[in-house]
Design an enzyme around this catalytic site. Structure first.
Site, PDB file in Angstrom:
ATOM      1  N   GLY A  50     -24.055 -17.644  -2.378  1.00  0.00           N
ATOM      2  CA  GLY A  50     -22.914 -17.641  -1.452  1.00  0.00           C
ATOM      3  C   GLY A  50     -21.825 -18.601  -1.906  1.00  0.00           C
ATOM      4  O   GLY A  50     -21.725 -18.950  -3.086  1.00  0.00           O
TER       5      GLY A  50
ATOM      6  N   CYS B 287     -22.163 -31.592   4.836  1.00  0.00           N
ATOM      7  CA  CYS B 287     -20.797 -31.883   4.374  1.00  0.00           C
ATOM      8  C   CYS B 287     -20.213 -33.041   5.184  1.00  0.00           C
ATOM      9  O   CYS B 287     -19.601 -33.962   4.635  1.00  0.00           O
ATOM     10  CB  CYS B 287     -19.911 -30.648   4.479  1.00  0.00           C
ATOM     11  SG  CYS B 287     -19.743 -29.967   6.144  1.00  0.00           S
TER      12      CYS B 287
ATOM     13  N   ALA C 181     -25.569 -20.736  10.773  1.00  0.00           N
ATOM     14  CA  ALA C 181     -26.972 -20.673  11.213  1.00  0.00           C
ATOM     15  C   ALA C 181     -27.567 -22.066  11.384  1.00  0.00           C
ATOM     16  O   ALA C 181     -28.576 -22.240  12.050  1.00  0.00           O
ATOM     17  CB  ALA C 181     -27.792 -19.878  10.205  1.00  0.00           C
TER      18      ALA C 181
END
EC number: 1.2.1.10
Length: 312
Positions: free
Chosen positions: A13, A132, A170
């Site tokens: 991804g 992050c 998710a």
């Protein structure tokens, strides 16, 4: 020394693909061995093939069956928290000494924020890159923590909705839990709290982070200098990381204390740090600084580990 160690990336991804491009372009001690996905039609796998990287869309089982697996020393896992638990078990069974850099909030291994605690974990077989928001804000909590005792730290990470793929969405609960815990464990706060905001604005906004730190009374100039020094250290691997404005201070007197739920009354120094993180735009757009700081921190971690292994 020209020798490089081979890496595989699981997850084709946004994060996995950006990481692959960083390894191909920037890595000194690592080179691509394989790109692993579960969707044969994913853009990441197609891009890997175009760049001459071995691919499989059969997941970790497919990676283990590849002849290239014999030479893989490092695996970056850019899937999801639940998938990482299974991936770790399968990889560990197939090759017990393999190094895993976990970019999910699974946190099987110790948390790692390169500027704060990488050197402590060079020998670990699995390290977790927190989130992050954690990579962006924990250095700021740690910067205050090395000057004064931090009682409470709260971070708000605001990212563009467009930069949040299915994996990020998710894992929102895991994001807040993992980041809060790491603020305490690595940042040095007695209590940590994390909030994530996905901003649907168009055009997409750059990643913004706000860090509130409540500490014992301290010299404001010393705190500001510590923060500035830490920002510079993060910029070594995330050039787009910067203070949005000067550090703000509020003295909270004993006569008018703040009440922190679960901690009680607090007086001392409140430090507010406002950050923005611009991505390097290797694969992801520049506004996706939230993804760029993860891939940059993961690469910096694996590079330092590989350097230490090659020099051993």
């Amino acid at each position: 020394m020209n020798q490089k160690l081979k890496v595989a990336i699981i997850g084709s991804g946004n994060i996995g693909t950006d990481l692959m491009i960083k390894v191909l372009r920037n890595a000194k001690y690592l080179e691509m061995g394989a790109m692993v996905g579960i969707d044969a039609a994913s853009d990441g796998l197609a891009r890997a093939q175009r760049m001459g990287v071995t691919t499989t869309y059969a997941g970790v089982e497919g990676l283990i069956k590849l002849p290239e697996f014999a030479d893989i020393d490092f695996v970056f896992d850019a899937t999801s928290a639940s998938a990482h638990v299974q991936n770790e078990a399968l990889l560990r069974q197939a090759k017990p000494g393999i190094r895993l850099i976990d970019l999910t909030p699974a946190a099987i291994g110790p948390y790692c924020v390169p500027v704060v605690n990488l050197e402590e974990h060079l020998g670990k077989l699995n390290v977790n890159m927190v989130t992050c928001g954690g990579q962006a804000t924990i250095p700021m909590v740690a910067a205050v923590s090395r000057v004064a005792k931090v009682h409470y730290a709260e971070i708000v990470a605001s990212i563009s909705s467009k930069s949040a793929g299915p994996g990020t969405r998710a894992n929102i609960d895991e994001f807040t839990e993992t980041t809060s815990k790491a603020i305490e464990v690595i940042g040095g706060a007695a209590k940590g709290k994390a909030i994530i905001i996905m901003n649907p604005a168009e055009p997409p906004l750059i990643m913004r982070d706000t860090v509130y730190v409540l500490s014992a009374a301290a010299d404001q100039a010393a705190v500001a200098a510590s923060v500035a020094e830490m920002v510079q250290a993060v910029q070594a691997y995330v050039p787009g990381y910067r203070l949005k404005q000067q550090v703000q201070f509020d003295v909270i007197p004993e006569s008018a204390p703040l009440n922190i739920p679960g901690l009680g009354r607090f007086s001392g120094l409140k430090t507010s740090v406002f950050l923005e993180v611009e991505g390097a735009a290797h694969y992801l757009p520049a506004y996706a600084g939230n993804l760029d700081i993860m891939t940059s921190a993961a690469l910096a971690t694996a590079e330092r580990m590989a350097q230490s292994m090659l020099n051993a």
